[in-house]
Design a protein around this motif. Structure first.
Motif, PDB file in Angstrom:
ATOM      1  N   ALA A 103       0.838  -1.204   0.000  1.00 55.19           N
ATOM      2  CA  ALA A 103       0.000   0.000   0.000  1.00 55.19           C
ATOM      3  C   ALA A 103       0.873   1.254   0.000  1.00 55.19           C
ATOM      4  N   LEU A 104       1.962   1.214   0.742  1.00 51.47           N
ATOM      5  CA  LEU A 104       2.894   2.341   0.776  1.00 51.47           C
ATOM      6  C   LEU A 104       3.506   2.563  -0.600  1.00 51.47           C
ATOM      7  N   GLN A 105       3.858   1.496  -1.266  1.00 53.95           N
ATOM      8  CA  GLN A 105       4.432   1.562  -2.610  1.00 53.95           C
ATOM      9  C   GLN A 105       3.426   2.132  -3.609  1.00 53.95           C
ATOM     10  N   GLU A 106       2.165   1.756  -3.441  1.00 51.11           N
ATOM     11  CA  GLU A 106       1.112   2.244  -4.342  1.00 51.11           C
ATOM     12  C   GLU A 106       0.881   3.739  -4.192  1.00 51.11           C
ATOM     13  N   GLN A 107       1.291   4.292  -3.040  1.00 47.74           N
ATOM     14  CA  GLN A 107       1.206   5.740  -2.827  1.00 47.74           C
ATOM     15  C   GLN A 107       2.384   6.477  -3.454  1.00 47.74           C
ATOM     16  N   GLY A 108       3.307   5.744  -4.061  1.00 45.26           N
ATOM     17  CA  GLY A 108       4.443   6.369  -4.719  1.00 45.26           C
ATOM     18  C   GLY A 108       5.722   6.388  -3.907  1.00 45.26           C
ATOM     19  N   CYS A 109       5.713   5.754  -2.731  1.00 47.95           N
ATOM     20  CA  CYS A 109       6.889   5.711  -1.883  1.00 47.95           C
ATOM     21  C   CYS A 109       7.809   4.577  -2.333  1.00 47.95           C
ATOM     22  N   LYS A 110       9.074   4.860  -2.491  1.00 50.22           N
ATOM     23  CA  LYS A 110      10.061   3.842  -2.843  1.00 50.22           C
ATOM     24  C   LYS A 110      10.411   3.021  -1.602  1.00 50.22           C
ATOM     25  N   LEU A 111      10.603   1.722  -1.777  1.00 50.13           N
ATOM     26  CA  LEU A 111      10.910   0.833  -0.667  1.00 50.13           C
ATOM     27  C   LEU A 111      12.280   0.194  -0.873  1.00 50.13           C
ATOM     28  N   VAL A 112      13.144   0.309   0.128  1.00 53.58           N
ATOM     29  CA  VAL A 112      14.502  -0.219   0.034  1.00 53.58           C
ATOM     30  C   VAL A 112      14.809  -1.085   1.255  1.00 53.58           C
ATOM     31  N   LEU A 113      15.343  -2.278   1.016  1.00 50.45           N
ATOM     32  CA  LEU A 113      15.853  -3.084   2.111  1.00 50.45           C
ATOM     33  C   LEU A 113      17.205  -2.532   2.520  1.00 50.45           C
ATOM     34  N   SER A 114      17.415  -2.384   3.816  1.00 48.26           N
ATOM     35  CA  SER A 114      18.660  -1.830   4.350  1.00 48.26           C
ATOM     36  C   SER A 114      19.151  -2.779   5.429  1.00 48.26           C
ATOM     37  N   THR A 115      20.078  -3.659   5.070  1.00 48.59           N
ATOM     38  CA  THR A 115      20.345  -4.823   5.904  1.00 48.59           C
ATOM     39  C   THR A 115      21.826  -5.149   6.028  1.00 48.59           C
ATOM     40  N   GLY A 116      22.157  -5.876   7.055  1.00 48.54           N
ATOM     41  CA  GLY A 116      23.503  -6.399   7.194  1.00 48.54           C
ATOM     42  C   GLY A 116      23.699  -7.675   6.397  1.00 48.54           C
ATOM     43  N   ARG A 117      22.622  -8.247   5.906  1.00 49.62           N
ATOM     44  CA  ARG A 117      22.682  -9.484   5.142  1.00 49.62           C
ATOM     45  C   ARG A 117      23.320  -9.270   3.765  1.00 49.62           C
ATOM     46  N   THR A 118      23.825 -10.368   3.196  1.00 52.41           N
ATOM     47  CA  THR A 118      24.232 -10.326   1.798  1.00 52.41           C
ATOM     48  C   THR A 118      22.976 -10.210   0.944  1.00 52.41           C
ATOM     49  N   TYR A 119      23.158  -9.833  -0.319  1.00 55.03           N
ATOM     50  CA  TYR A 119      22.004  -9.723  -1.221  1.00 55.03           C
ATOM     51  C   TYR A 119      21.274 -11.059  -1.339  1.00 55.03           C
ATOM     52  N   GLY A 120      22.024 -12.139  -1.533  1.00 54.65           N
ATOM     53  CA  GLY A 120      21.392 -13.445  -1.673  1.00 54.65           C
ATOM     54  C   GLY A 120      20.621 -13.846  -0.434  1.00 54.65           C
ATOM     55  N   SER A 121      21.173 -13.578   0.732  1.00 48.03           N
ATOM     56  CA  SER A 121      20.506 -13.913   1.986  1.00 48.03           C
ATOM     57  C   SER A 121      19.293 -13.020   2.236  1.00 48.03           C
ATOM     58  N   ALA A 122      19.356 -11.782   1.769  1.00 51.15           N
ATOM     59  CA  ALA A 122      18.241 -10.847   1.964  1.00 51.15           C
ATOM     60  C   ALA A 122      17.005 -11.268   1.180  1.00 51.15           C
ATOM     61  N   LEU A 123      17.209 -11.903   0.032  1.00 48.97           N
ATOM     62  CA  LEU A 123      16.071 -12.281  -0.809  1.00 48.97           C
ATOM     63  C   LEU A 123      15.262 -13.436  -0.233  1.00 48.97           C
ATOM     64  N   ILE A 124      15.888 -14.277   0.580  1.00 49.54           N
ATOM     65  CA  ILE A 124      15.227 -15.507   1.031  1.00 49.54           C
ATOM     66  C   ILE A 124      13.936 -15.253   1.812  1.00 49.54           C
ATOM     67  N   PRO A 125      13.936 -14.407   2.855  1.00 46.64           N
ATOM     68  CA  PRO A 125      12.727 -14.296   3.674  1.00 46.64           C
ATOM     69  C   PRO A 125      11.645 -13.367   3.130  1.00 46.64           C
ATOM     70  N   VAL A 126      11.940 -12.550   2.116  1.00 49.76           N
ATOM     71  CA  VAL A 126      10.935 -11.588   1.655  1.00 49.76           C
ATOM     72  C   VAL A 126      10.046 -12.159   0.561  1.00 49.76           C
ATOM     73  N   ASP A 127      10.348 -13.381   0.123  1.00 46.82           N
ATOM     74  CA  ASP A 127       9.441 -14.131  -0.755  1.00 46.82           C
ATOM     75  C   ASP A 127       9.061 -13.348  -2.012  1.00 46.82           C
ATOM     76  N   SER A 128      10.082 -12.838  -2.702  1.00 47.18           N
ATOM     77  CA  SER A 128       9.906 -12.152  -3.990  1.00 47.18           C
ATOM     78  C   SER A 128       9.153 -10.826  -3.901  1.00 47.18           C
ATOM     79  N   PHE A 129       9.034 -10.256  -2.718  1.00 46.16           N
ATOM     80  CA  PHE A 129       8.401  -8.936  -2.629  1.00 46.16           C
ATOM     81  C   PHE A 129       9.226  -7.949  -3.461  1.00 46.16           C
ATOM     82  N   PRO A 130       8.568  -7.116  -4.286  1.00 48.54           N
ATOM     83  CA  PRO A 130       9.289  -6.251  -5.235  1.00 48.54           C
ATOM     84  C   PRO A 130       9.832  -4.954  -4.632  1.00 48.54           C
ATOM     85  N   PHE A 131      10.909  -5.050  -3.876  1.00 43.43           N
ATOM     86  CA  PHE A 131      11.541  -3.841  -3.359  1.00 43.43           C
ATOM     87  C   PHE A 131      12.178  -3.058  -4.500  1.00 43.43           C
TER      88      PHE A 131
END
Length: 287
Positions: A33-61
């Protein structure tokens, strides 16, 4: 009055994810819903990129700041920035850390989580020792499922040759007091690296000058967004710079007192849909 961020940045463990290391449906719905309002969403993590993708289940950040800012990726996974640790520092740290039974991983630009084969047995004993320790399930998952185990001589050659560009050292122990020994071992390289943490049981070594905020600045520049238009969610020391610089800083209820003190807002506990509830209440205006 509702908040009007143009970019929202999310730490993962202890913030966006619940105690099962999952992005709950309520959180996905609020972020969508936040994205649909025009807000950009960014993951900001200590994880590697590959590890970051695992738990978000293809959510389009819309972007990814990984390894505490040492690597930055576009939405399609294209790496647009990297800062690596000095080779001699990584090699020296490996030799130093091997003196004790300390759990450590080398994270590189290819999202590898490298471990020394000769240390495998004693590290396995360490992660099996105490089921009550914070993050132990994540450590076991990384140890058994994610780690790439390499013989010591081969790993040292990978670092020296540049085949593996190391961006972070992740070090964990079930006794926080042992991490003081780790900090002492890393002191010789303190002018070329920085130590941060995502919890009391770990330290994370990253290149000097790197932070999640430095990574987020790439997206601010790309999208023409000023710091006061950024909302950042976090819970630990590695979120400090981002929470200090943005206009809307949100600490989780489960964050340390020091992190909550510097944040402008406090969201509910990460295992109680804290991110989703904050977005609904303070940005979307929904209950």
């Amino acid at each position: 009055m509702l908040l009007t961020p143009r970019l929202a940045a999310f730490d993962m463990d202890g913030t966006l994810l619940n105690e099962q290391s999952q992005m709950a449906d309520a959180t996905k719905e609020a972020c969508r819903a936040l994205q649909e309002q025009g807000c950009k969403l960014v993951l900001s993590t200590g994880r590697t990129y590959g590890s970051a993708l695992i738990p978000v289940d293809s959510f389009p950040f819309d972007g990814y700041v990984c390894s505490n800012g040492a690597t930055v990726y576009e939405a399609d996974g294209t790496m647009v920035h990297r800062t690596i640790l000095p080779k001699d520092m990584v090699i020296g740290a490996i030799h130093a850390l091997r003196k004790e039974a300390i759990y450590y991983e080398l994270h590189d630009t290819a999202s590898n989580r490298l471990m020394v084969k000769e240390d495998r047995e004693r590290l396995e004993a360490l992660v099996e020792e105490d089921t009550s320790v914070e993050g132990i399930s994540i450590r076991r998952f990384a140890f058994y499922k994610l780690a790439r185990v390499v013989p010591l001589a081969e790993l040292l050659d990978m670092v020296e040759s540049g085949e593996s560009e190391v961006v972070k050292l992740f070090i964990w122990h079930n006794s926080p007091e042992r991490l003081e020994w780790v900090r002492e071992q890393l002191e010789p390289w303190s002018n070329r690296s920085s130590i941060t943490t995502s919890g009391k049981h770990n330290v994370e070594v990253i290149p000097h000058g790197v932070s999640k905020w430095e990574g987020l600045r790439y997206f601010c520049s790309k999208w023409g967004i000023t710091p006061d238009q950024v909302m950042a969610f976090g819970d630990a020391e590695n979120d400090r710079e981002a929470l200090t610089e943005v206009g809307y800083s949100v600490a989780m209820e489960n964050a340390s007192p020091a992190i909550k003190e510097l944040a402008r807002y406090v969201a509910a506990h990460h295992n109680e849909d804290g991110v989703a509830r904050f977005i609904r209440d303070h940005v979307l205006g929904r209950t």
